[in-house]
Scaffold this motif. Structure first.
Motif, PDB file in Angstrom:
ATOM      1  N   ALA A  30       0.778  -1.295  -0.204  1.00  0.00           N
ATOM      2  CA  ALA A  30      -0.041  -0.128   0.005  1.00  0.00           C
ATOM      3  C   ALA A  30       1.054   1.186  -0.025  1.00  0.00           C
ATOM      4  N   ILE A  31       1.946   1.290   0.849  1.00  0.00           N
ATOM      5  CA  ILE A  31       2.960   2.348   0.715  1.00  0.00           C
ATOM      6  C   ILE A  31       3.394   2.531  -0.619  1.00  0.00           C
ATOM      7  N   GLN A 191      13.050   8.367   3.336  1.00  0.00           N
ATOM      8  CA  GLN A 191      12.753   8.284   1.953  1.00  0.00           C
ATOM      9  C   GLN A 191      11.672   7.376   1.617  1.00  0.00           C
ATOM     10  N   PHE A 192      11.771   6.097   2.176  1.00  0.00           N
ATOM     11  CA  PHE A 192      11.034   5.053   2.063  1.00  0.00           C
ATOM     12  C   PHE A 192       9.385   5.529   2.491  1.00  0.00           C
ATOM     13  N   LEU A 193       9.528   6.269   3.691  1.00  0.00           N
ATOM     14  CA  LEU A 193       8.124   6.782   4.224  1.00  0.00           C
ATOM     15  C   LEU A 193       7.761   7.914   3.567  1.00  0.00           C
ATOM     16  N   LEU A 209      13.881   6.096  -5.040  1.00  0.00           N
ATOM     17  CA  LEU A 209      12.647   5.410  -4.774  1.00  0.00           C
ATOM     18  C   LEU A 209      11.443   6.027  -5.681  1.00  0.00           C
ATOM     19  N   VAL A 210      11.416   7.280  -5.949  1.00  0.00           N
ATOM     20  CA  VAL A 210      10.447   8.143  -6.726  1.00  0.00           C
ATOM     21  C   VAL A 210      10.482   7.674  -7.922  1.00  0.00           C
ATOM     22  N   ARG A 211      11.945   7.543  -8.558  1.00  0.00           N
ATOM     23  CA  ARG A 211      11.976   7.200  -9.974  1.00  0.00           C
ATOM     24  C   ARG A 211      11.915   5.724 -10.260  1.00  0.00           C
ATOM     25  N   PRO A 216      11.066  -0.664  -2.802  1.00  0.00           N
ATOM     26  CA  PRO A 216      10.753  -0.271  -1.355  1.00  0.00           C
ATOM     27  C   PRO A 216      11.787  -1.370  -0.616  1.00  0.00           C
ATOM     28  N   ALA A 217      11.401  -2.564  -1.081  1.00  0.00           N
ATOM     29  CA  ALA A 217      12.026  -3.661  -0.172  1.00  0.00           C
ATOM     30  C   ALA A 217      13.589  -3.599  -0.208  1.00  0.00           C
TER      31      ALA A 217
END
Length: 455
Positions: A30-31, A191-193, A209-211, A216-217
Motif C-alpha cells: 500500500a505504501i 525516503q521510504f516513508l 525510490l520516486v523514480r 521499496p524492499a
C-alpha cells in the motif's frame, strides 16, 4: 520444535504467522503503490494535452499552405526538441522510443505536430526490471543523502577532536564509519516513508525510490543492513554510550521527526535535536562515554545553527512543502519562521561566549567567532524585515559557510589541558603511596617502573 506439536496446532501456528507477515507485506504494498501508478506523470500528461495549440478548421485557416510546406527536417528538429524537454521533465525515466508527435491534425495530407502534445500512454510507469550491479553504488548514495550524511559525520568527528582526551585513529575511523552507516539508514527509511510525497515536489522527485530505480524492499534492506553494521562498528570501536546515542538518533529521526513533518511545526525543533546529537557521539567516543560541558556547547551550536539554516531554505520552498502536505513554519506560520531564525542567530553569540567561560576554549574563540555570528545575525535581521527570496537565499548560503568556519575556529582555540600537570599529579600520587610500599617489598619494583613511565 514445531515437529513435536500436533499437526493441527502446527498448521494453526504457521497460518497465523503467514497472516501476520502477509499483513505487513500488504502494508508495504500500500505504501509502495504510488511508485507504480505515478499520478504526477499522468497529471503532467493531462496538463500537456490541455495545453495543445488549437488548430482552426480548414475553411477558416489562413495559413494552410504555409502549414503544408513544413519540411521533414523541421518536423525532425521539433521532435528532437520535444524529446529533450520531456527527458528533462521526467528525469529520463520515460521511454521515448515512439514518436513524440503522435497527436497531430491532418491538413492537406500533411501532419502538423501539436505543440506540447504528449500521449499519456507514453508516461505510464513501467514494472521494475531490476537494478544493475554497477548502478547500485550511485543509488545507495542517493538513498543515504550523501551530503547530509557527510555533514553528520563531520560534526561527530568535530566532537571527537574537541574532547580533551587522547586521540586514537582507530576509534576516530570507527566513529566516522559507524555514524555514516547509521545516518544512511535513517535517511533511507525517511525516503521510504516519504516517497509518495517526494514525488510531488520538484526538489525531491528525482530520488531513487520516486523514480523507481530501487524497489521499496531493496531500500528497507539497505537501511536494515546499514543500521546493523553501523551499530556493531560503533559498539566495537567506541563504547556503549556512543552506540546508544546513534541508535536513539536513528529512531528519533525516523519515528518522531519524519511523521511530525506532516502533523505540526514542532518537527523543526525535533529535527534540530537530531542534528545536535552527532557531536555528542563524537565527544562520548573520545571520553569513554562521559559528556562534559564542552559536549553540550557543541550540541548547542548545532542545535541553534539549524534554525536559520533550515528556515531560510524552506522559505523559497513554501509552495512545494504546501503541495506535499508538510507543516513547516514557512508554510503555516511565516512570522514565527522569521522570528525563530533571528532568535537563534542571536543565541549563537551567547553559546560561543559560554565556551571560554566553561573552560572549553580559550577567550580568543569568543573574539574570533564574533564577526561570523554578528554577520549571521545581520542576515537574519534582513530576512526578518524583508522576508523575500533574496534575503532568505543569502542567509541560507551563509549558513553553509558559517558552521564549518565556526567549528574550525573552535578546534583551533581548543583548551589543551597540559600533560605536565597530569604528570606532576601522577608523581605526587606515587610519592604518597611510596611509604606504604616500605612494608610491602613486593610493590617496590612496580612503583619504580611506574615512576620511570611517568617521568
Amino acid at each position: 520444535m514445531l515437529l513435536l506439536l500436533p499437526a493441527s496446532r502446527t498448521i494453526r501456528i504457521v497460518n497465523m504467522t503467514y497472516q501476520r507477515y502477509y499483513f505487513i507485506y500488504r502494508v508495504g504494498v500500500a505504501i509502495a503503490k504510488p511508485y507504480s501508478t505515478r499520478p504526477t506523470l499522468q497529471k503532467m500528461a493531462v496538463a500537456s494535452q490541455q495545453s495543445v495549440a488549437k488548430i482552426k478548421p480548414r475553411e477558416t485557416l489562413d495559413d494552410v499552405d504555409a502549414a503544408n510546406k513544413i519540411s521533414d527536417s523541421g518536423v525532425a528538429r521539433l521532435k528532437e526538441a520535444v524529446e529533450g524537454r520531456l527527458k528533462a521533465d521526467v528525469g529520463n525515466s520515460v521511454d521515448l522510443a515512439g514518436s513524440v508527435v503522435a497527436e497531430s491534425v491532418k491538413l492537406g495530407g500533411k501532419a502538423v505536430p501539436l505543440h506540447n502534445a504528449v500521449d499519456p500512454g507514453e508516461l505510464e510507469w513501467k514494472e521494475f526490471g531490476g537494478a544493475q550491479l554497477s548502478s547500485l553504488p550511485g543509488h545507495y548514495l542517493m538513498l543515504a543523502k550523501f551530503r547530509l550524511t557527510a555533514l553528520v559525520v563531520l560534526s561527530s568527528m568535530g566532537g571527537y577532536v574537541m574532547a580533551p582526551y587522547p586521540l586514537e585513529a582507530t576509534t576516530l575511523i570507527g566513529l566516522a564509519v559507524g555514524t555514516g552507516l547509521v545516518s544512511s539508514a535513517a535517511n533511507a527509511i525517511n525516503q521510504f516513508l516519504e516517497a509518495p510525497f517526494d514525488a510531488q515536489m520538484p526538489r525531491t522527485r528525482n530520488r531513487a525510490l520516486v523514480r523507481g530505480l530501487l524497489t521499496p524492499a531493496h531500500a528497507v534492506g539497505f537501511a536494515l543492513g546499514s543500521s546493523i553494521c553501523g551499530s556493531c562498528i560503533l559498539w566495537s570501536f567506541t563504547n556503549p554510550a556512543t552506540t546508544a546515542l546513534g541508535i536513539a538518533n536513528l529512531f528519533l529521526y525516523t519515528s518522531a521527526y519524519t511523521p511530525l513533518k506532516r502533523l505540526t511545526i514542532a518537527n523543526t525543533w525535533v529535527g534540530s535535536v537530531v542534528g545536535a546529537i552527532p557531536p555528542l557521539m563524537g565527544w562520548a567516543a573520545c571520553s569513554g562515554g562521559s559528556l562534559e560541558a564542552g559536549a553540550w556547547i557543541l550540541a548547542g551550536v548545532l542545535y541553534a545553527w539549524q534554525f536559520p539554516h533550515f528556515n531560510a531554505l524552506s522559505w523559497n520552498l513554501r509552495q512545494e512543502y504546501s503541495r506535499a502536505g508538510y507543516r513547516m513554519m514557512a508554510v503555516t506560520n511565516p512570522d514565527l519562521c522569521r522570528t525563530t531564525s533571528l532568535r537563534y542567530s542571536i543565541g549563537m553569540i551567547g553559546i560561543c561566549l559560554a565556551a571560554p567561560m566553561l573552560d572549553v576554549t580559550t577567550w580568543t574563540f569568543a573574539f574570533d567567532s564574533m564577526p561570523l555570528n554578528l554577520y549571521l545575525t545581520y542576515l537574519s535581521w534582513n530576512f526578518y524585515k524583508e522576508a523575500d527570496s533574496r534575503s532568505s537565499r543569502k542567509l541560507f548560503r551563509f549558513t553553509l559557510l558559517h558552521l564549518p568556519l565556526l567549528m574550525l575556529l573552535m578546534i583551533i582555540s581548543k583548551k589543551h589541558h597540559s600533560s605536565s600537570s597530569d604528570a606532576s599529579g601522577a608523581k605526587e600520587a606515587l610519592v604518597s603511596i611510596s611509604p606504604i610500599s616500605e612494608g610491602m617489598p613486593e610493590l617496590k619494583p612496580v612503583i619504580q617502573m611506574e615512576s620511570k613511565l611517568v617521568s
